[in-house]
Scaffold this motif. Structure first.
Motif, PDB file in Angstrom:
ATOM      1  N   LEU A  46       0.828  -1.197   0.000  1.00 35.31           N
ATOM      2  CA  LEU A  46       0.000   0.000   0.000  1.00 35.31           C
ATOM      3  C   LEU A  46       0.865   1.250   0.000  1.00 35.31           C
ATOM      4  O   LEU A  46       1.827   1.356   0.753  1.00 35.31           O
ATOM      5  N   PHE A  47       0.501   2.186  -0.848  1.00 35.75           N
ATOM      6  CA  PHE A  47       1.186   3.469  -0.920  1.00 35.75           C
ATOM      7  C   PHE A  47       0.160   4.563  -0.715  1.00 35.75           C
ATOM      8  O   PHE A  47      -0.988   4.446  -1.136  1.00 35.75           O
ATOM      9  N   ASP A  48       0.593   5.664  -0.077  1.00 31.36           N
ATOM     10  CA  ASP A  48      -0.297   6.772   0.231  1.00 31.36           C
ATOM     11  C   ASP A  48       0.530   8.043   0.283  1.00 31.36           C
ATOM     12  O   ASP A  48       1.727   8.011   0.591  1.00 31.36           O
ATOM     13  N   GLY A  49      -0.090   9.177  -0.016  1.00 34.43           N
ATOM     14  CA  GLY A  49       0.615  10.451   0.054  1.00 34.43           C
ATOM     15  C   GLY A  49       1.517  10.650  -1.151  1.00 34.43           C
ATOM     16  O   GLY A  49       1.234  10.196  -2.253  1.00 34.43           O
ATOM     17  N   LEU A  50       2.638  11.337  -0.921  1.00 34.85           N
ATOM     18  CA  LEU A  50       3.582  11.625  -1.999  1.00 34.85           C
ATOM     19  C   LEU A  50       4.494  10.430  -2.229  1.00 34.85           C
ATOM     20  O   LEU A  50       5.143   9.946  -1.310  1.00 34.85           O
ATOM     21  N   VAL A  51       4.524   9.945  -3.465  1.00 36.78           N
ATOM     22  CA  VAL A  51       5.322   8.780  -3.833  1.00 36.78           C
ATOM     23  C   VAL A  51       6.136   9.126  -5.071  1.00 36.78           C
ATOM     24  O   VAL A  51       5.615   9.695  -6.034  1.00 36.78           O
ATOM     25  N   LYS A  52       7.417   8.786  -5.047  1.00 38.36           N
ATOM     26  CA  LYS A  52       8.300   8.965  -6.202  1.00 38.36           C
ATOM     27  C   LYS A  52       8.423   7.615  -6.902  1.00 38.36           C
ATOM     28  O   LYS A  52       8.654   6.594  -6.257  1.00 38.36           O
ATOM     29  N   VAL A  53       8.278   7.619  -8.214  1.00 38.69           N
ATOM     30  CA  VAL A  53       8.395   6.405  -9.009  1.00 38.69           C
ATOM     31  C   VAL A  53       9.465   6.650 -10.065  1.00 38.69           C
ATOM     32  O   VAL A  53       9.323   7.547 -10.893  1.00 38.69           O
ATOM     33  N   GLU A  54      10.520   5.852 -10.014  1.00 36.44           N
ATOM     34  CA  GLU A  54      11.557   5.916 -11.045  1.00 36.44           C
ATOM     35  C   GLU A  54      11.366   4.722 -11.956  1.00 36.44           C
ATOM     36  O   GLU A  54      11.175   3.601 -11.486  1.00 36.44           O
ATOM     37  N   ILE A  55      11.414   4.969 -13.263  1.00 34.31           N
ATOM     38  CA  ILE A  55      11.223   3.883 -14.221  1.00 34.31           C
ATOM     39  C   ILE A  55      12.178   4.052 -15.398  1.00 34.31           C
ATOM     40  O   ILE A  55      12.486   5.172 -15.799  1.00 34.31           O
ATOM     41  N   GLY A  56      12.643   2.930 -15.910  1.00 37.98           N
ATOM     42  CA  GLY A  56      13.518   2.963 -17.071  1.00 37.98           C
ATOM     43  C   GLY A  56      14.139   1.600 -17.280  1.00 37.98           C
ATOM     44  O   GLY A  56      13.937   0.687 -16.477  1.00 37.98           O
ATOM     45  N   PRO A  57      14.874   1.390 -18.298  1.00 40.51           N
ATOM     46  CA  PRO A  57      15.148   2.367 -19.348  1.00 40.51           C
ATOM     47  C   PRO A  57      13.968   2.489 -20.312  1.00 40.51           C
ATOM     48  O   PRO A  57      13.347   1.496 -20.686  1.00 40.51           O
ATOM     49  N   LEU A  58      13.674   3.708 -20.678  1.00 45.70           N
ATOM     50  CA  LEU A  58      12.613   4.000 -21.630  1.00 45.70           C
ATOM     51  C   LEU A  58      13.255   4.306 -22.976  1.00 45.70           C
ATOM     52  O   LEU A  58      14.274   4.998 -23.041  1.00 45.70           O
ATOM     53  N   GLU A  59      12.670   3.805 -24.028  1.00 45.99           N
ATOM     54  CA  GLU A  59      13.239   4.005 -25.356  1.00 45.99           C
ATOM     55  C   GLU A  59      13.020   5.422 -25.866  1.00 45.99           C
ATOM     56  O   GLU A  59      13.855   5.969 -26.568  1.00 45.99           O
ATOM     57  N   ASP A  60      11.856   5.984 -25.528  1.00 43.00           N
ATOM     58  CA  ASP A  60      11.572   7.336 -26.012  1.00 43.00           C
ATOM     59  C   ASP A  60      10.544   8.020 -25.114  1.00 43.00           C
ATOM     60  O   ASP A  60      10.010   7.427 -24.181  1.00 43.00           O
ATOM     61  N   PHE A  61      10.272   9.270 -25.432  1.00 43.14           N
ATOM     62  CA  PHE A  61       9.371  10.080 -24.631  1.00 43.14           C
ATOM     63  C   PHE A  61       7.941   9.533 -24.656  1.00 43.14           C
ATOM     64  O   PHE A  61       7.206   9.668 -23.679  1.00 43.14           O
ATOM     65  N   SER A  62       7.541   8.889 -25.756  1.00 43.17           N
ATOM     66  CA  SER A  62       6.179   8.369 -25.844  1.00 43.17           C
ATOM     67  C   SER A  62       5.933   7.271 -24.806  1.00 43.17           C
ATOM     68  O   SER A  62       4.817   7.146 -24.286  1.00 43.17           O
ATOM     69  N   GLN A  63       6.962   6.474 -24.487  1.00 48.50           N
ATOM     70  CA  GLN A  63       6.801   5.467 -23.438  1.00 48.50           C
ATOM     71  C   GLN A  63       6.573   6.139 -22.087  1.00 48.50           C
ATOM     72  O   GLN A  63       5.761   5.674 -21.289  1.00 48.50           O
ATOM     73  N   LEU A  64       7.280   7.230 -21.852  1.00 47.29           N
ATOM     74  CA  LEU A  64       7.086   7.978 -20.606  1.00 47.29           C
ATOM     75  C   LEU A  64       5.670   8.534 -20.533  1.00 47.29           C
ATOM     76  O   LEU A  64       5.004   8.420 -19.502  1.00 47.29           O
ATOM     77  N   ALA A 120       9.967   1.080  -1.310  1.00 45.47           N
ATOM     78  CA  ALA A 120       9.996   1.626   0.047  1.00 45.47           C
ATOM     79  C   ALA A 120       8.663   2.332   0.288  1.00 45.47           C
ATOM     80  O   ALA A 120       7.798   2.363  -0.590  1.00 45.47           O
ATOM     81  N   ASP A 121       8.503   2.901   1.477  1.00 48.09           N
ATOM     82  CA  ASP A 121       7.240   3.544   1.827  1.00 48.09           C
ATOM     83  C   ASP A 121       6.844   4.647   0.855  1.00 48.09           C
ATOM     84  O   ASP A 121       5.673   4.830   0.576  1.00 48.09           O
ATOM     85  N   ASP A 122       7.820   5.405   0.377  1.00 44.79           N
ATOM     86  CA  ASP A 122       7.489   6.575  -0.434  1.00 44.79           C
ATOM     87  C   ASP A 122       8.175   6.587  -1.794  1.00 44.79           C
ATOM     88  O   ASP A 122       8.197   7.609  -2.458  1.00 44.79           O
ATOM     89  N   ASN A 123       8.745   5.463  -2.204  1.00 44.59           N
ATOM     90  CA  ASN A 123       9.328   5.430  -3.550  1.00 44.59           C
ATOM     91  C   ASN A 123       9.410   4.020  -4.101  1.00 44.59           C
ATOM     92  O   ASN A 123       9.461   3.048  -3.367  1.00 44.59           O
ATOM     93  N   LEU A 124       9.419   3.987  -5.433  1.00 42.17           N
ATOM     94  CA  LEU A 124       9.530   2.738  -6.179  1.00 42.17           C
ATOM     95  C   LEU A 124      10.582   2.925  -7.253  1.00 42.17           C
ATOM     96  O   LEU A 124      10.675   4.000  -7.843  1.00 42.17           O
ATOM     97  N   VAL A 125      11.357   1.892  -7.507  1.00 49.79           N
ATOM     98  CA  VAL A 125      12.277   1.897  -8.639  1.00 49.79           C
ATOM     99  C   VAL A 125      11.879   0.699  -9.495  1.00 49.79           C
ATOM    100  O   VAL A 125      11.911  -0.445  -9.037  1.00 49.79           O
ATOM    101  N   LEU A 126      11.482   0.992 -10.732  1.00 50.86           N
ATOM    102  CA  LEU A 126      10.997  -0.026 -11.653  1.00 50.86           C
ATOM    103  C   LEU A 126      11.927  -0.119 -12.849  1.00 50.86           C
ATOM    104  O   LEU A 126      12.362   0.900 -13.386  1.00 50.86           O
ATOM    105  N   ASP A 127      12.223  -1.331 -13.267  1.00 47.33           N
ATOM    106  CA  ASP A 127      13.042  -1.565 -14.449  1.00 47.33           C
ATOM    107  C   ASP A 127      12.154  -2.140 -15.540  1.00 47.33           C
ATOM    108  O   ASP A 127      11.467  -3.146 -15.331  1.00 47.33           O
ATOM    109  N   VAL A 128      12.186  -1.492 -16.690  1.00 43.60           N
ATOM    110  CA  VAL A 128      11.385  -1.941 -17.824  1.00 43.60           C
ATOM    111  C   VAL A 128      12.008  -3.210 -18.390  1.00 43.60           C
ATOM    112  O   VAL A 128      13.220  -3.285 -18.591  1.00 43.60           O
ATOM    113  N   ASP A 129      11.157  -4.203 -18.607  1.00 40.88           N
ATOM    114  CA  ASP A 129      11.611  -5.449 -19.246  1.00 40.88           C
ATOM    115  C   ASP A 129      11.847  -5.162 -20.714  1.00 40.88           C
ATOM    116  O   ASP A 129      10.962  -4.665 -21.399  1.00 40.88           O
ATOM    117  N   ASP A 130      13.029  -5.491 -21.193  1.00 37.92           N
ATOM    118  CA  ASP A 130      13.318  -5.246 -22.598  1.00 37.92           C
ATOM    119  C   ASP A 130      13.192  -6.495 -23.445  1.00 37.92           C
ATOM    120  O   ASP A 130      13.359  -6.463 -24.644  1.00 37.92           O
TER     121      ASP A 130
END
Length: 138
Positions: A46-64, A120-130
């Motif tokens: 469960l996540f609540d409040g302000l959460v930072k999500v990092e994701i990548g690698p992204l190929e281009d801006f459209s994926q973002l 973590a409580d307030d952030n996620l780091v996600l790796d895109v499956d290539d």
């Protein structure tokens, strides 16, 4: 006779309580072995409040943009913004107005397949499956 029936009922309930306590003790031991109690494991999703999500690698801006749109579709999301997009990785800031299973929601909505590298409580780091054909591991 009534006293005998009541004694049998008390004995049955005591046995049920004893069995329930044994099951709960086993669950606590298992959770301790895994490093978290059942309540802690449930709360980690469960996540609540302000959460930072990092994701990548992204190929281009459209994926973002696709990922940002998907995150914005989550009912609990009241604000979302891209803080950084550099070298194929993006950091988004999300404000969630109520507790939500963020990973499950992102998995259902996001156009990208991803794996969780860190949570973590307030952030996620996600790796895109290539690799095509992989299933989401969130």
């Amino acid at each position: 006779m009534k006293a005998l029936r009541e004694a049998v009922e008390v004995g049955r309930r005591a046995q049920e309580l004893s069995e329930a306590q044994a099951e709960a003790g086993a669950a606590v031991l298992e959770a301790s072995a895994n490093g978290a109690s059942p309540v802690e494991r449930a709360a980690q999703n469960l996540f609540d409040g302000l959460v930072k999500v990092e994701i990548g690698p992204l190929e281009d801006f459209s994926q973002l943009v696709g990922f940002e749109d998907a995150a914005g579709q989550i009912d609990a999301t009241s604000e979302i913004s891209v803080e950084r997009f550099s070298e194929g990785r993006a950091t988004l800031s999300m404000r969630l107005d109520e507790p939500v299973e963020l990973l499950r929601e992102l998995e259902e909505r996001a156009p990208l397949e991803f794996k969780v590298r860190r949570s973590a409580d307030d952030n996620l780091v996600l790796d895109v499956d290539d690799e095509p054909g992989d299933q989401r591991a969130a």
